[in-house]
Write a protein that holds these residues in place. Structure first.
Motif: not given
Length: 488
Positions: A406, A408-409, A414-415, A428, A431-432
């Motif tokens: 989370d 990183c996003v 990026s995940i 995840y 999330r992006m």
């Protein structure tokens, strides 16, 4: 019913391939129950070991005829569960397709089968003065087919890019069992970039059976530096200063104090005592250019607080510097009974702030995190350390691992940078990306695999096309309503 179908399929494949290439007894099947991410384990219903591309195609066609899902697996070193078997499916292991078919210095190309080990390509090209650039830490055992599936990177991807930058052509078995070629020996091919779509698709668009790779000439000069710092803030500042100066090293790797401790315990790499962080900086290219840039890198490290500098005088010393970094993932087993290998990306200018935040998140949960990563391109590999035997630690470690993604996003990253999504990070992905983004990706997957048999359940958290279980959407998909897509 499933057991009956698998039994019939096993008998058919034994008859056509031979008994040694088909495994269905449970003790041997358990050998293949996970990839490098051992937290997820599924025993496959059947394992098949083809020896040729034609045999791969034969197996896929048999699966399609029986309506049985299939998953491709190479060396099994993946870290996202991308090669996790299907409990009612066939695991197609490509490790026996290991022929290097061509090494052409004149064309600067190599043609290899998917089971060829990454490092073996460079060894085969070395007598001609060439090498293969992508170098995952597992390059001594990971396979080219797996590298293609995950779009693997490595320490030198800062300058040379990922697998996708070095694959020019593929022979693949489609999810319908058809053997086709994408791209070729030429630098570029007209039409849609199907090679680009296939590389990094994690086995959801088919199975690689041959790869045409770009080879690079061995550089005239290679210079390697180990710089010690009081902490990751100073090391991160040095990294940003090097890139800002217009220098693009072949690699810039960082390890924090906990990662250094693990490496010392495992391989006795002899890094500077008391270092809060170390940077490994490597430059390569024409000798005059490397010498000039190396002097600049040394000056920038000193200006940003390096407490000690070590410059490799020869190949032996260079290998010793890299030894600690290359062993880092396995090395943390010396200081923790269990750990999660995470993989996320952030802008490199955010390194100091994000690393501080990771430390805060870890302290809040009473969990240790060792950081070892590609600092030059912001690809983090936090190793979340825990003890499964201690009640509650596993849950806290998994929570922390998710919180890092989370983070990183939130910082525009990026995940995943190179390990892929697989099953580990599927939840995840939203999330992006928006629902529409994910549905558009699914349309591409459906175009290749309308039956949904190729590595099902990977990458996408709630697939809604190709006849798979519907998610939140009610009513027809907008592209279906517009007549541009079809639900199979």
């Amino acid at each position: 019913m499933t057991a009956t179908r698998i039994g019939r399929l096993a008998a058919e494949l034994r008859d056509r391939l031979g008994p040694d290439q088909v495994i269905d007894d449970r003790p041997r099947l358990r050998t293949y129950e996970c990839d490098g991410l051992a937290a997820y384990r599924v025993v496959p219903a059947l394992v098949v070991l083809p020896h040729t591309a034609a045999e791969c195609a034969l197996v896929v066609r048999a699966c399609v005829a029986a309506g049985v899902p299939f998953v491709a697996r190479g060396s099994g070193t993946g870290l996202s569960g991308g090669a996790l078997p299907h409990p009612d499916g066939v695991l197609i292991v490509t490790s026996r397709l290991r022929e290097i078919r061509l090494v052409s210095a004149a064309d600067e190309r190599a043609v290899v089968e998917p089971g060829v080990v990454n490092l073996a390509v460079s060894r085969a090209a070395a007598p001609y003065g060439y090498y293969y650039a992508p170098d995952p830490s597992s390059q001594q055992i990971c396979s080219i087919g797996g590298n293609v599936a995950e779009n693997s990177g490595g320490a030198h991807c800062l300058k040379y890019g990922f697998t996708s930058n070095h694959v020019l052509g593929l022979q693949v078995v489609t999810p319908e069992g058809e053997l086709v070629r994408l791209g070729g020996m030429a630098p570029d091919s007209p039409g849609y970039d199907l090679v680009g779509a296939f590389v990094g698709s994690e086995g959801t668009l088919g199975i690689t059976t041959e790869v045409t790779l770009r080879l690079l000439r061995v550089p005239e000069s290679v210079r390697t530096l180990l710089a010690a710092f009081t902490g990751t803030d100073a090391a991160g500042a040095a990294t940003s200063a090097i890139i800002a100066a217009g220098v693009v090293p072949a690699a810039v790797e960082m390890m924090d104090a906990l990662a250094i401790e693990a490496a010392e315990a495992a391989v006795r790499c002899g890094y500077p005592d008391g270092a809060g962080a170390v940077l490994i900086v490597e430059l390569d290219g024409p000798a005059a250019e490397v010498d000039a840039q190396f002097a600049e890198v040394v000056a920038l490290c000193r200006a940003n607080g390096a407490t000690e500098l070590r410059i490799a005088a020869d190949e032996r010393e260079r290998a010793l510097i890299w030894r600690g970094r290359k062993s880092a993932f396995a090395a943390v087993g010396r200081i923790s009974p269990d750990y999660i290998v995470q993989d996320g990306v952030i802008p490199r200018t955010a390194l100091p702030e994000v690393l501080r935040r990771i430390a805060e998140l870890a302290a809040e949960r009473g969990i240790r995190v060792a950081n070892v990563f590609h600092a030059g391109d912001g690809n983090l590999h936090p190793l979340v350390l825990f003890d499964e035997a201690v009640e509650g630690q596993t849950a806290r470690a998994e929570e922390l691992s998710g919180a890092i993604l989370d983070l990183c996003v939130a910082y525009g990253g990026s995940i995943t940078g190179e390990h892929g999504v697989g099953v580990d990070k599927a939840t995840y992905l939203p999330r992006m990306f928006t629902d529409d983004d994910l549905d558009t990706m699914q349309l591409l997957r459906c175009a290749f695999d309308p039956r949904g048999l190729a590595n099902p359940g990977k990458i996408f958290p709630t697939p809604r096309l190709c006849g798979e279980v519907p998610g939140r959407r009610k009513g027809p998909h907008p592209l279906q309503a517009a007549g541009l897509a079809e639900v199979f």
